[in-house]
Design an enzyme around this catalytic site. Structure first.
Site, mmCIF file in Angstrom:
data_model
loop_
_atom_site.group_PDB
_atom_site.id
_atom_site.type_symbol
_atom_site.label_atom_id
_atom_site.label_comp_id
_atom_site.label_asym_id
_atom_site.label_seq_id
_atom_site.Cartn_x
_atom_site.Cartn_y
_atom_site.Cartn_z
ATOM 1 N N ASP A 1 3.225 -2.284 3.620
ATOM 2 C CA ASP A 1 3.638 -0.891 3.411
ATOM 3 C C ASP A 1 3.593 -0.526 1.925
ATOM 4 O O ASP A 1 3.799 -1.381 1.061
ATOM 5 C CB ASP A 1 5.058 -0.702 3.979
ATOM 6 C CG ASP A 1 5.386 0.763 4.225
ATOM 7 O OD1 ASP A 1 4.475 1.607 4.167
ATOM 8 O OD2 ASP A 1 6.578 1.060 4.480
ATOM 9 N N GLY A 2 3.335 0.740 1.673
ATOM 10 C CA GLY A 2 3.406 1.262 0.305
ATOM 11 C C GLY A 2 2.068 1.630 -0.319
ATOM 12 O O GLY A 2 2.004 1.942 -1.509
ATOM 13 N N ASN A 3 1.013 1.617 0.468
ATOM 14 C CA ASN A 3 -0.314 1.964 -0.072
ATOM 15 C C ASN A 3 -0.352 3.386 -0.621
ATOM 16 O O ASN A 3 -0.911 3.642 -1.689
ATOM 17 C CB ASN A 3 -1.385 1.861 1.024
ATOM 18 C CG ASN A 3 -1.599 0.448 1.506
ATOM 19 O OD1 ASN A 3 -1.071 -0.489 0.921
ATOM 20 N ND2 ASN A 3 -2.370 0.294 2.572
ATOM 21 N N TRP B 1 1.659 3.735 -3.830
ATOM 22 C CA TRP B 1 0.954 3.039 -4.913
ATOM 23 C C TRP B 1 -0.148 3.933 -5.484
ATOM 24 O O TRP B 1 -0.273 4.080 -6.700
ATOM 25 C CB TRP B 1 0.362 1.732 -4.377
ATOM 26 C CG TRP B 1 -0.299 0.875 -5.412
ATOM 27 C CD1 TRP B 1 0.288 -0.085 -6.191
ATOM 28 C CD2 TRP B 1 -1.684 0.912 -5.799
ATOM 29 N NE1 TRP B 1 -0.640 -0.652 -7.028
ATOM 30 C CE2 TRP B 1 -1.858 -0.052 -6.807
ATOM 31 C CE3 TRP B 1 -2.785 1.665 -5.394
ATOM 32 C CZ2 TRP B 1 -3.090 -0.298 -7.409
ATOM 33 C CZ3 TRP B 1 -4.021 1.432 -5.996
ATOM 34 C CH2 TRP B 1 -4.163 0.458 -6.991
ATOM 35 N N ARG C 1 -4.269 8.948 -1.368
ATOM 36 C CA ARG C 1 -3.672 7.866 -0.572
ATOM 37 C C ARG C 1 -4.703 6.823 -0.125
ATOM 38 O O ARG C 1 -4.414 5.625 -0.104
ATOM 39 C CB ARG C 1 -2.986 8.446 0.677
ATOM 40 C CG ARG C 1 -1.772 9.313 0.389
ATOM 41 C CD ARG C 1 -1.188 9.876 1.689
ATOM 42 N NE ARG C 1 -0.849 8.821 2.620
ATOM 43 C CZ ARG C 1 0.294 8.134 2.608
ATOM 44 N NH1 ARG C 1 1.230 8.438 1.744
ATOM 45 N NH2 ARG C 1 0.512 7.174 3.480
ATOM 46 N N HIS D 1 -5.122 2.462 0.304
ATOM 47 C CA HIS D 1 -5.536 1.643 1.453
ATOM 48 C C HIS D 1 -6.691 0.727 1.056
ATOM 49 O O HIS D 1 -6.754 -0.427 1.476
ATOM 50 C CB HIS D 1 -5.953 2.537 2.626
ATOM 51 C CG HIS D 1 -4.847 3.411 3.147
ATOM 52 N ND1 HIS D 1 -3.579 2.923 3.400
ATOM 53 C CD2 HIS D 1 -4.798 4.741 3.457
ATOM 54 C CE1 HIS D 1 -2.816 3.915 3.839
ATOM 55 N NE2 HIS D 1 -3.525 5.024 3.877
ATOM 56 N N GLU E 1 2.547 5.051 15.931
ATOM 57 C CA GLU E 1 3.067 6.254 15.263
ATOM 58 C C GLU E 1 2.130 6.758 14.167
ATOM 59 O O GLU E 1 2.156 7.941 13.818
ATOM 60 C CB GLU E 1 4.453 5.969 14.672
ATOM 61 C CG GLU E 1 5.565 5.804 15.697
ATOM 62 C CD GLU E 1 5.554 4.454 16.430
ATOM 63 O OE1 GLU E 1 4.928 3.492 15.940
ATOM 64 O OE2 GLU E 1 6.179 4.370 17.512
ATOM 65 N N ASN E 2 1.295 5.863 13.619
ATOM 66 C CA ASN E 2 0.384 6.287 12.544
ATOM 67 C C ASN E 2 -0.688 7.274 13.024
ATOM 68 O O ASN E 2 -1.312 7.957 12.207
ATOM 69 C CB ASN E 2 -0.296 5.071 11.880
ATOM 70 C CG ASN E 2 0.632 4.256 11.003
ATOM 71 O OD1 ASN E 2 0.479 3.043 10.869
ATOM 72 N ND2 ASN E 2 1.624 4.902 10.379
ATOM 73 N N ARG F 1 8.231 -7.486 4.652
ATOM 74 C CA ARG F 1 7.858 -6.065 4.520
ATOM 75 C C ARG F 1 7.869 -5.682 3.055
ATOM 76 O O ARG F 1 8.859 -5.913 2.349
ATOM 77 C CB ARG F 1 8.793 -5.142 5.295
ATOM 78 C CG ARG F 1 8.335 -3.674 5.179
ATOM 79 C CD ARG F 1 9.068 -2.714 6.064
ATOM 80 N NE ARG F 1 8.390 -1.409 6.045
ATOM 81 C CZ ARG F 1 8.380 -0.550 7.046
ATOM 82 N NH1 ARG F 1 9.017 -0.835 8.158
ATOM 83 N NH2 ARG F 1 7.745 0.611 6.945
HETATM 84 C C1 IPE Z 1 4.495 0.747 9.316
HETATM 85 O O1 IPE Z 1 4.336 1.481 8.144
HETATM 86 C C2 IPE Z 1 3.182 0.573 9.977
HETATM 87 C C3 IPE Z 1 2.186 -0.173 9.217
HETATM 88 C C4 IPE Z 1 2.390 -0.839 8.110
HETATM 89 C C5 IPE Z 1 0.868 -0.179 9.789
HETATM 90 P P1 IPE Z 1 4.719 3.025 8.099
HETATM 91 O O2 IPE Z 1 4.610 3.441 6.682
HETATM 92 O O3 IPE Z 1 3.920 3.780 9.075
HETATM 93 O O4 IPE Z 1 6.229 2.980 8.575
HETATM 94 P P2 IPE Z 1 7.386 4.084 8.611
HETATM 95 O O5 IPE Z 1 6.944 5.137 9.548
HETATM 96 O O6 IPE Z 1 7.553 4.585 7.232
HETATM 97 O O7 IPE Z 1 8.572 3.333 9.086
HETATM 98 C C1 IPE Z 2 0.875 1.200 4.709
HETATM 99 O O1 IPE Z 2 0.992 2.046 3.612
HETATM 100 C C2 IPE Z 2 -0.446 1.336 5.416
HETATM 101 C C3 IPE Z 2 -0.383 1.984 6.722
HETATM 102 C C4 IPE Z 2 0.694 2.373 7.335
HETATM 103 C C5 IPE Z 2 -1.646 2.217 7.391
HETATM 104 P P1 IPE Z 2 1.448 3.557 3.783
HETATM 105 O O2 IPE Z 2 0.225 4.374 4.030
HETATM 106 O O3 IPE Z 2 2.503 3.676 4.813
HETATM 107 O O4 IPE Z 2 2.008 3.877 2.362
HETATM 108 P P2 IPE Z 2 3.340 4.682 2.013
HETATM 109 O O5 IPE Z 2 4.453 4.059 2.798
HETATM 110 O O6 IPE Z 2 3.111 6.105 2.410
HETATM 111 O O7 IPE Z 2 3.507 4.511 0.542
HETATM 112 MG MG MG Z 3 4.529 3.579 4.767
#
Ligand code: IPE
Ligand code: IPE
Ligand code: MG
Length: 246
Positions: free
Chosen positions: A21-23, A26, A34, A38, A68-69, A189
């Site tokens: 998480d956090g791409n 970052w 964004r 990734h 959910e993504n 995480r």
């Molecule tokens: C969880 O990350 C899913 C993945 C890392 C693929 P999210 O960034 O989607 O999670 P929430 O919705 O903030 O909990």
């Molecule tokens: C995790 O990073 C990757 C996926 C969920 C696909 P995010 O895209 O959730 O990055 P943040 O949480 O918005 O920083």
């Molecule tokens: Mg995220």
């Protein structure tokens, strides 16, 4: 001494699960879109896979795309699918060279057809590799998986293949997408979020959870080794008391 040297290789977790998480944050910190986050996140995946193979982790499961993504902006969803396809195709040779088996869990049928085809081809090519199993959780959510398992068992009862009394933990686990792997001993995480976001809810019943503020694109093998060292300092009691453990 680095973290790698502090790892006791006789007590390694067999299975590590990661919520990457956090791409997005970052990338935003760099003033970029964004998707750039990734892209760099893929480099972290590669480094972590190599780190796992290096020390002897048998199973690595990474949450790459949740059910959910699908609710993200369509441009981001499309970019993630494109990135998935290009990464799979670029990395299959390396996976083969390193004796890594590629696996996928989730509602794979919901992915774009090109994704499904390329994923299947990469999984077929690496099917006999034995050093490590890398599982991508794609269009995955634990509630989806548990419901699917419940439906399959209900159908088996309906078809008189099993009795209601036959449903136990073992049979239930065997209906899950993770049927051929041990439950993860350690879940990591990144990005400072302290939640499990519908990941492996059944399998993580007794998993040690490790949270770090590091954003996924910055997370590299030394961070993984640090998490393992932390894990190895913990006492896993499984309901018992300390004195009962040897
Ligand atoms: C969880 O990350 C899913 C993945 C890392 C693929 P999210 O960034 O989607 O999670 P929430 O919705 O903030 O909990
Ligand atoms: C995790 O990073 C990757 C996926 C969920 C696909 P995010 O895209 O959730 O990055 P943040 O949480 O918005 O920083
Ligand atoms: Mg995220």
């Amino acid at each position: 001494m680095g973290f790698k040297e502090q790892i006791d290789i006789t007590r390694l977790p067999e299975h590590i699960a990661i919520i990457m998480d956090g791409n997005g944050r970052w990338a935003k910190n760099q003033g970029k879109f964004r998707v750039f986050g990734h892209e760099i996140g893929v480099l972290s995946v590669k480094d972590i896979v190599e780190g796992c193979v290096d020390i002897g982790i048998k199973y690595l499961t990474v949450y790459a795309f949740s059910t959910e993504n699908w609710n993200r902006p369509i441009e981001e969803v499309n970019a993630l699918m494109e990135l998935l396809i290009s990464t799979i195709n670029q990395e299959t040779a390396t996976l083969t060279k390193n004796n890594i088996r590629l696996n996928a869990i989730g509602d794979i049928a919901s992915l774009p057809q090109k994704c499904i085809d390329d994923l299947k081809s990469a999984m077929d090519k690496t099917a006999n590799n034995t050093r490590c199993t890398l599982t991508l959780a794609l269009s995955y959510s634990a509630k989806w998986e548990i419901l699917e398992a419940a439906r399959k068992l209900a159908q088996q009862v309906k078809d008189q293949q099993i009795n209601v009394e036959d449903i136990n933990e073992e049979r239930f686990s065997a209906q899950l997408t993770t049927l051929d792997m041990p439950d993860p001993e350690l879940m990591i995480r990144t990005s400072g979020e302290h939640r499990v976001s519908n990941f492996l809810l059944w399998q993580m019943a007794y998993t040690e959870l490790y949270f770090t503020d590091t954003l996924w694109p910055d997370f590299r093998r030394e961070d993984l080794f640090e998490a393992i060292v932390d894990y190895q300092k913990r006492e896993r009691r499984f309901g018992k008391i300390s004195e009962q453990l040897n």
